[in-house]
Design a protein around this motif. Structure first.
Motif, short mmCIF file in Angstrom:
data_model
loop_
_atom_site.label_atom_id
_atom_site.label_comp_id
_atom_site.label_asym_id
_atom_site.label_seq_id
_atom_site.Cartn_x
_atom_site.Cartn_y
_atom_site.Cartn_z
N ASP A 333 0.83 -1.22 0.00
CA ASP A 333 0.00 0.00 0.00
C ASP A 333 0.86 1.26 0.00
O ASP A 333 0.56 2.24 -0.69
CB ASP A 333 -0.92 0.02 1.22
CG ASP A 333 -1.97 -1.08 1.20
OD1 ASP A 333 -2.35 -1.51 0.09
OD2 ASP A 333 -2.40 -1.50 2.29
N ILE A 334 1.92 1.23 0.80
CA ILE A 334 2.78 2.41 0.89
C ILE A 334 3.50 2.64 -0.44
O ILE A 334 3.51 3.76 -0.97
CB ILE A 334 3.81 2.25 2.04
CG1 ILE A 334 3.09 2.26 3.39
CG2 ILE A 334 4.85 3.37 1.98
CD1 ILE A 334 4.00 1.97 4.57
N ARG A 343 -0.77 3.05 -8.35
CA ARG A 343 -0.51 2.24 -9.54
C ARG A 343 -0.39 0.78 -9.14
O ARG A 343 0.02 0.45 -8.02
CB ARG A 343 0.78 2.68 -10.22
CG ARG A 343 0.67 4.03 -10.91
CD ARG A 343 1.95 4.39 -11.64
NE ARG A 343 1.71 5.49 -12.58
CZ ARG A 343 2.62 5.95 -13.42
NH1 ARG A 343 3.84 5.44 -13.45
NH2 ARG A 343 2.32 6.94 -14.25
N LYS A 344 -0.73 -0.12 -10.06
CA LYS A 344 -0.61 -1.55 -9.80
C LYS A 344 0.85 -1.91 -9.59
O LYS A 344 1.73 -1.47 -10.32
CB LYS A 344 -1.17 -2.36 -10.97
CG LYS A 344 -2.66 -2.20 -11.21
CD LYS A 344 -3.08 -3.00 -12.43
CE LYS A 344 -4.55 -2.76 -12.77
NZ LYS A 344 -4.96 -3.46 -14.00
N GLY A 345 1.08 -2.75 -8.58
CA GLY A 345 2.42 -3.23 -8.33
C GLY A 345 2.69 -4.52 -9.08
O GLY A 345 1.82 -5.03 -9.80
N PHE A 349 -3.39 -7.29 -9.79
CA PHE A 349 -4.38 -7.22 -10.87
C PHE A 349 -5.34 -6.05 -10.69
O PHE A 349 -6.07 -5.69 -11.61
CB PHE A 349 -5.17 -8.54 -10.94
CG PHE A 349 -4.32 -9.73 -11.24
CD1 PHE A 349 -3.85 -9.97 -12.52
CD2 PHE A 349 -3.94 -10.61 -10.22
CE1 PHE A 349 -3.05 -11.07 -12.81
CE2 PHE A 349 -3.14 -11.70 -10.49
CZ PHE A 349 -2.69 -11.94 -11.78
N THR A 350 -5.35 -5.45 -9.51
CA THR A 350 -6.22 -4.31 -9.25
C THR A 350 -5.41 -3.18 -8.63
O THR A 350 -4.30 -3.40 -8.12
CB THR A 350 -7.37 -4.69 -8.27
OG1 THR A 350 -6.80 -5.15 -7.03
CG2 THR A 350 -8.24 -5.80 -8.87
N SER A 355 -11.92 3.53 -5.56
CA SER A 355 -12.37 4.92 -5.67
C SER A 355 -12.95 5.47 -4.37
O SER A 355 -12.95 6.68 -4.15
CB SER A 355 -13.40 5.05 -6.79
OG SER A 355 -14.53 4.21 -6.53
N LYS A 356 -13.45 4.59 -3.49
CA LYS A 356 -14.05 5.04 -2.24
C LYS A 356 -13.13 4.80 -1.03
O LYS A 356 -13.53 5.04 0.11
CB LYS A 356 -15.38 4.33 -2.02
CG LYS A 356 -16.44 4.68 -3.07
CD LYS A 356 -17.76 4.03 -2.76
CE LYS A 356 -18.82 4.40 -3.80
NZ LYS A 356 -20.14 3.77 -3.52
N ASP A 357 -11.93 4.34 -1.29
CA ASP A 357 -10.98 4.07 -0.22
C ASP A 357 -10.49 5.41 0.35
O ASP A 357 -9.95 6.24 -0.40
CB ASP A 357 -9.80 3.27 -0.76
CG ASP A 357 -8.92 2.68 0.33
OD1 ASP A 357 -8.67 3.38 1.34
OD2 ASP A 357 -8.47 1.53 0.19
N PRO A 358 -10.64 5.65 1.65
CA PRO A 358 -10.19 6.93 2.24
C PRO A 358 -8.69 7.15 2.10
O PRO A 358 -8.21 8.29 2.16
CB PRO A 358 -10.62 6.82 3.71
CG PRO A 358 -10.79 5.35 3.96
CD PRO A 358 -11.26 4.77 2.67
#
Length: 447
Positions: A333-334, A343-345, A349-350, A355-358
């Motif tokens: 995440d960091i 960006r995808k690491g 795959f996602t 879009s709603k993640d704080p």
């Protein structure tokens, strides 16, 4: 080996650099006296040292005015008996010339702070939270299928403060908002304001994500993001240097985990749960999250041990977490969510944040390619940087990039075949460095 040298052997190093320790260990085994000049204690000479040597990494080993190089070069020198004897002869018979390496005045060293005796300033709202728990205002809400631990409703809180604190509704709402602002609690659903109705608020403790700094909520007034990130990084490096074996090859994780200093570190890491990072600038976020990422890697190695295979590595980077400002952040995440601007690491795959993640509010608006050289890597030498600072973050990242590319791990130039072999980092994260090989090459030269 006699230590009666007219000249000097000088080793430039930094705290927590295993390659520096290997070089110093070898010199010690060979009974060669040396001066250890830690650049983190003498930052005023760092630029001049780098310029003089043409190297961007440490260790840097000098025999009088002759630069041997880093640890690898020292090891090769020792194996070449003729060259080794010549180097020893120089320091035995000749004093250090005026154009030799810089030896700073010890009185100019930066004082090392006692990181493990940092004072905690008690937060007045911690007492309020404790009273709320005792009064059962904070409890588990919901059904068997979906419950929320350590939660309270807005209306229960208002009823309690009106009765126990003799406050009116307006003042009660202000106090509820203060709990959110001080990061003691967060809305169970989206939003940032205290409403005082049936909505739920969850305390920032007892995190179920398995975060390494989960547990009891910190009672201290939160430090700034910059102060806390730099403090934790310095503390973990100090621990690292104490428990790293003399040859720099092994870490006493068991001893470190049992130490009083590590207990202090974990207590201060809990302050991350309430740190305010939302209002930080781009430079502040870069310095903070790079420092925290690097500290978290070592913290996880202490608690769980380093990964030993590909699957273990996948779990390590996806499951190793800290709660920061009320939300869990894994190493993935960091790196990919925050520092690479969501960006995808590798192997993902996602996108890290929906879009709603704080946490999407915390992510950088545009990616920063140089972060790949600031995050922990296994290069054979270290950049002369202990922690990253907002004021000099871009210069420090460029130095880290130059240091990485100076090593064979980062870049190998084959003059015979007129080819350059770059680290796999440039393949895995090619999109960060450019749209094509030419742009990647330009970015590499800038580093």
């Amino acid at each position: 080996m006699s230590g009666n040298f007219k000249g000097s052997v000088v080793v430039y190093s930094i705290l927590g650099c295993p390659h520096c320790m290997k070089a110093k260990k070898l010199l010690g085994e060979l009974n060669v006296p040396y001066s250890d000049v830690r650049l983190d204690l003498y930052p005023q000479i760092k630029d001049e040292v780098m310029q003089k040597s043409g190297m961007r990494t440490v260790p840097q080993v000098y025999f009088n005015a002759k630069l041997v190089g880093g640890n690898d070069e020292l090891q090769k020198l020792v194996k070449d008996s003729a060259a080794w004897e010549e180097a020893l002869k120089d320091v035995r018979e000749n004093p250090m010339p005026e154009d030799g390496p810089i030896i700073p005045d010890p009185s100019t060293a930066v004082a090392e702070a006692d990181y493990f005796n940092i004072q905690c300033e008690p937060d007045e709202y911690f007492v309020l939270v404790t009273q709320m728990k005792t009064a059962n205002v904070v409890r588990t809400h919901g059904s068997f299928l979906k419950s929320h631990k350590n939660a309270f409703s807005g209306q229960d809180f208002l009823a309690w403060v009106q009765k126990e604190k003799e406050l009116d509704k307006e003042r009660g709402i202000e106090m509820g908002q203060a709990l959110l602002d001080h990061k003691f609690a967060k809305p169970q659903k989206s939003g940032s304001s205290f409403q005082g109705g049936t909505e739920l608020y969850v305390l920032n403790e007892g995190d179920d994500s398995g975060a390494l700094n989960g547990g009891a909520i910190s009672e201290c007034v939160p430090k700034s993001a910059n102060q806390l990130g730099e403090l934790l990084r310095k503390m973990i490096l100090k621990l690292y240097s104490v428990y790293l074996s003399e040859d720099g090859k092994a870490m006493d994780y068991k001893g470190m985990k049992a130490s009083a200093e590590f207990k202090t570190y974990t207590e201060i890491a809990r302050e991350l749960t309430r740190v305010d990072i939302k209002s930080a600038s781009r430079e502040e976020k870069l310095a903070f999250f790079i420092n925290i990422y690097n500290a978290l890697v070592i913290h996880a190695n202490i608690e769980r041990g380093p990964p030993t295979n590909i699957f273990g590595r996948y779990k390590f980077f996806n499951n190793t977490k800290y709660v920061i400002g009320g939300h869990p952040y894994s190493l993935q995440d960091i790196e990919n969510g925050v520092l690479r601007a969501n960006r995808k690491g590798v192997g993902q795959f996602t996108l890290p944040f929906g879009s709603k993640d704080p946490r999407l509010e915390i992510a950088l608006e545009r990616h920063e390619p140089l972060i790949h050289f600031g995050l922990v890597c296994g290069a054979k030498s270290c950049p002369p940087i202990k922690t990253y600072t907002p004021e000099k973050i871009y210069d420090e990242l460029k130095l880290a990039a130059s240091s990485f590319l100076e090593n064979d791990d980062g870049c190998q130039i084959d003059m015979n075949n007129k080819s350059i072999k770059l680290s796999s980092i440039f393949k895995w994260y090619k999109i960060d460095f450019g749209r094509n090989d030419k742009e990647v090459g330009i970015c590499t030269q800038m580093g």
